[in-house]
Scaffold this active site. Structure first.
Site, mmCIF file in Angstrom:
data_model
loop_
_atom_site.group_PDB
_atom_site.id
_atom_site.type_symbol
_atom_site.label_atom_id
_atom_site.label_comp_id
_atom_site.label_asym_id
_atom_site.label_seq_id
_atom_site.Cartn_x
_atom_site.Cartn_y
_atom_site.Cartn_z
ATOM 1 N N ARG A 167 0.851 -1.190 0.000
ATOM 2 C CA ARG A 167 0.000 0.000 0.000
ATOM 3 C C ARG A 167 0.892 1.247 0.000
ATOM 4 N NH1 ARG A 167 -4.985 1.709 4.056
ATOM 5 N NH2 ARG A 167 -3.448 1.467 5.721
ATOM 6 N N ASP A 447 -4.000 3.141 13.883
ATOM 7 C CA ASP A 447 -3.168 3.795 12.877
ATOM 8 C C ASP A 447 -3.650 5.232 12.702
ATOM 9 O OD1 ASP A 447 -5.418 3.705 11.258
ATOM 10 O OD2 ASP A 447 -4.630 2.179 9.904
#
Length: 540
Positions: A167, A447
């Protein structure tokens, strides 16, 4: 004077020396990355301007809706190109930062897929980004190992590792430590270009890639952009057309209305859509920021089987299966609690319930944040999904109207919820400024989306004068002054806890200032990581 696309790209200028750069920032790799920037940089800038214009229209009252000019795509009978056999079964995917030890543990976790996250789970210091790319090169070469200097324990990738998906950072982000023509390069093109240059051919030769997750797309124009990047990059690298396969995270509100169109634009290169649920909540708040009718309650009340979140998840499955691609469920962020079996079982029970909901809806796989959760999630999918996926199970009976994608959750805004948002946002951001992107907080692996939801909710509640149920049973409107008091109290509590000589003690006041400024700004800032990135680079 018009841009000459045939002119050689300007050479990149690297502003910071970090370990591993000699292996990653080679002359040929940087030339390729510069070609991507030269060819696509202006297009990318135009897409970011288009985002701003769309937000302005929503602020004025034009709510998101299905696009009238793409009706034929939504109603058409078509499917995306087939995916390779290595992507057939994705029932459990583990995600995490590109830290060397964590990468090895994730690859050895027993999950079918490991998403190496250069975005929300990695604090983007230049050292972290370059070491992550260097780790990918070692993975390519079979030399990814690590020895813990404290314990002497050695880590090495096992014989049957998880499938790697990368990613890159989002289209809105820049890599400030590399300049071309005096301007920072695109972080997305930097991460994609260098990972593909170094690993693309090797992954293609084994049929195990190159595969990517695309974060924070806001519409089919951005999907078209990535498709053109893929076509150019494959041709330039000598990789067959359609070899790159991407899974798009549906984690913005505008993208939820353009799922068919996103798949259409990437139809030769798409493998699936994913429910990026935490960023999606943040995007819902951000896009509807001016509208009091869409104020949300405490984050704990935002469950996946109600209101706009339930509809969004259903639409992901419906669109994916109609188009012949994977529908990937959301993150289970619970992490084990050492020495507390009761807490562990409670956490695992929540994960099981979440995964049972997902597999029952028709999802083909899910995410977890910790290796100990892999067997928990796998057991649920193994029991309910004997085949590699559920793509052949249609969901066309679900009729999803635009208003259903906007329906807000109901519930209280409590003082405990306000304090939790303050605490989590400051704690996460302070850790992020120390170089950590995946942070355990209150037994959850958090996150960057955590900080974004927390500060966006605080802003929304102040902006619309939300009534907060206090711990004394009264109601009080959240104001900037009250929030300032809560932030001050949180900092005092943190500094008392970590002590006068606590490691990186000074990061907490910086984090608190960034959170408070974002939560009390006249206009909700697009991303809190943008001002935080400037601080990160200054502290690095």
């Amino acid at each position: 004077m018009p841009l000459d696309r045939n002119a050689p790209p300007l050479p990149p200028v690297v502003l910071r020396a970090v370990a591993g750069a000699e292996h990653v920032l080679t002359a040929d790799a940087m030339t390729f990355m510069a070609e991507l920037q030269a060819r696509f940089g202006l297009r990318l800038h135009a897409l970011m301007v288009a985002r701003t214009r769309r937000q302005e229209r929503i602020d004025r009252g034009e709510l998101p809706d299905y696009l009238p000019h793409t009706r034929e795509i939504r109603q058409g009978i078509w499917q995306a190109a087939p995916t390779p056999p290595t992507l057939d079964d994705r029932r459990v995917e583990i995600t995490g930062p590109v830290d060397r030890k964590m990468m090895i543990n994730a690859l050895n976790s027993g999950a079918r897929v490991y998403m190496a996250d250069f975005e929300d789970a990695t604090s983007p210091s230049f050292g972290n980004i370059i070491s992550g790319l260097a780790n990918l090169i070692d993975y390519r070469d079979g030399t990814l190992d690590f020895t813990d200097e404290t314990t002497g324990k050695a880590y090495r990738v096992g014989p049957n590792p998880a499938l790697l998906i990368i990613r890159p950072r989002g289209l809105h982000l820049s890599e400030a430590n590399v300049l071309i023509g005096g301007q920072p390069v695109s972080a997305a093109l930097f991460d994609f270009g260098l990972s593909l240059f170094h690993c693309g051919r090797a992954l293609a030769a084994t049929g195990r890639g190159p595969f990517y997750y695309l974060p924070k797309l806001e519409g089919h124009g951005e999907a078209k952009f990535w498709n053109e990047v893929f076509i150019f990059a494959q041709e330039r690298m000598g990789i067959a057309h359609g070899t790159i396969k991407a899974t798009v995270l549906i984690e913005t509100l505008p993208a939820a209305f353009e799922m068919d169109e996103i798949v259409w634009e990437l139809r030769d290169h798409i493998a699936g859509l994913n429910c990026g649920r935490w960023d999606y909540i943040f995007s819902y708040i951000k896009n509807l920021r001016n509208h009091a009718a869409y104020v949300l309650p405490d984050r704990a009340a935002l469950v996946m089987d109600e209101a706009f979140l339930a509809t969004y998840a259903a639409r992901v499955v419906k669109v994916c299966h109609r188009r012949g691609i994977h529908a990937m469920g959301g993150m289970s962020a619970a992490i084990p609690v050492k020495g507390d079996s009761a807490a562990n079982e409670a956490a695992f029970a929540k994960v099981r319930a979440d995964k049972q909901r997902e597999v029952g809806m028709g999802f083909d796989g899910c995410w977890v944040a910790h290796p100990d959760l892999v067997p928990v999630a796998q057991a649920v999918f193994d029991a309910a999904m004997p085949g590699p996926n559920q793509i052949r199970k249609p969901r066309q009976e679900w009729r999803i109207e635009p208003a259903m994608l906007l329906k807000p959750h109901q519930g209280q805004i409590t003082e405990a919820g306000v304090r939790l948002n303050v605490s989590v946002a400051i704690e996460y951001l302070a850790q992020w400024l120390q170089g950590r992107g995946a942070v355990p907080i209150h037994h959850m692996m958090e996150d960057a989306a955590t900080a974004e939801i927390s500060r966006a909710q605080l802003w929304q509640w102040i902006r619309h004068g939300a009534l907060v149920a206090t711990e004394f049973g009264e109601e009080r409107r959240l104001s900037a002054d009250w929030l300032g008091e809560l932030v001050q109290a949180e900092i005092v509590s943190i500094l008392d806890r970590i002590g006068a000589n606590g490691f990186h003690r000074g990061r907490y006041p910086s984090a608190a200032r960034i959170v408070l400024e974002a939560a009390t700004a006249p206009v909700l800032p697009d991303f809190i990581t943008a001002p935080a990135y400037d601080v990160l680079n200054a502290l690095d």
